[in-house]
Design a protein around this motif. Sequence first.
Motif, short mmCIF file in Angstrom:
data_model
loop_
_atom_site.label_atom_id
_atom_site.label_comp_id
_atom_site.label_asym_id
_atom_site.label_seq_id
_atom_site.Cartn_x
_atom_site.Cartn_y
_atom_site.Cartn_z
N ALA A 80 4.02 -5.37 -24.49
CA ALA A 80 4.95 -4.64 -23.64
C ALA A 80 3.97 -4.05 -22.49
N SER A 81 4.74 -3.93 -21.45
CA SER A 81 3.93 -3.19 -20.39
C SER A 81 4.07 -1.76 -20.38
N VAL A 82 3.18 -0.80 -19.83
CA VAL A 82 3.29 0.46 -19.64
C VAL A 82 3.63 1.31 -18.66
N HIS A 83 4.72 2.04 -18.59
CA HIS A 83 5.22 2.67 -17.16
C HIS A 83 5.04 4.05 -17.27
N MET A 84 4.68 4.89 -16.41
CA MET A 84 4.43 6.45 -16.52
C MET A 84 4.67 7.03 -15.33
N PRO A 85 5.04 8.24 -15.23
CA PRO A 85 4.52 9.11 -13.92
C PRO A 85 3.24 9.37 -13.96
N ARG A 86 2.59 10.35 -13.26
CA ARG A 86 1.13 10.79 -13.30
C ARG A 86 1.08 11.81 -14.50
N ILE A 87 1.18 11.29 -15.88
CA ILE A 87 1.13 12.29 -16.88
C ILE A 87 0.33 13.18 -16.94
N GLY A 88 0.76 14.32 -17.54
CA GLY A 88 -0.28 15.51 -17.56
C GLY A 88 -0.57 16.27 -16.16
N CYS A 89 -0.13 15.81 -15.08
CA CYS A 89 -0.43 16.52 -13.74
C CYS A 89 0.55 17.26 -13.25
#
Length: 159
Positions: free
Chosen positions: A118-127
């Motif tokens: 799988a590819s990994v997608h995220m917002p600017r996690i932790g910010c």
Amino acid sequence: MTEITYLKSDATTPQARGNKIIAHVCNDLGGWGKGFVLAISKRWPEPEAEYRHWHRNRAQNNFALGEIQLINVEKYIWVANMIGQRGMKTGSKGPPVRYPAIEQSLKSVADKARELSASVHMPRIGCGLAGGKWDMIEPLIEQTLCVTEIEVYVYDYGT
């Protein structure tokens, strides 16, 4: 090593083919109701329900900083609930973000991404609500995901 791809889009609509994991940071208090989790809940009810169940039964499971929970929400898409913040408010110990916990969570996400191809997608996690700094988070993503050739997409919504 792969490079992080930055997109101006919504992380709940991942822009890639094949299996995809949407990774985001949760707190260790069982709270779900502000920030990126609202976009997740608007699209799929399962991640919130599973997170709340995980927290409610924490005496019998692994609910703790650095742990993840992977929920299959539709064909080819999983959501990774990552426990990466202590509490929900900035206090005497600084903002809620916990960089070591995020790093540990990302290592687990990397393992799952390899298992699923799988590819990994995220917002600017932790910010966001966690109060972290992107210049501290980005290297963690590179050291845990990119270094193992996992495709990573970071989304900036509405910019």
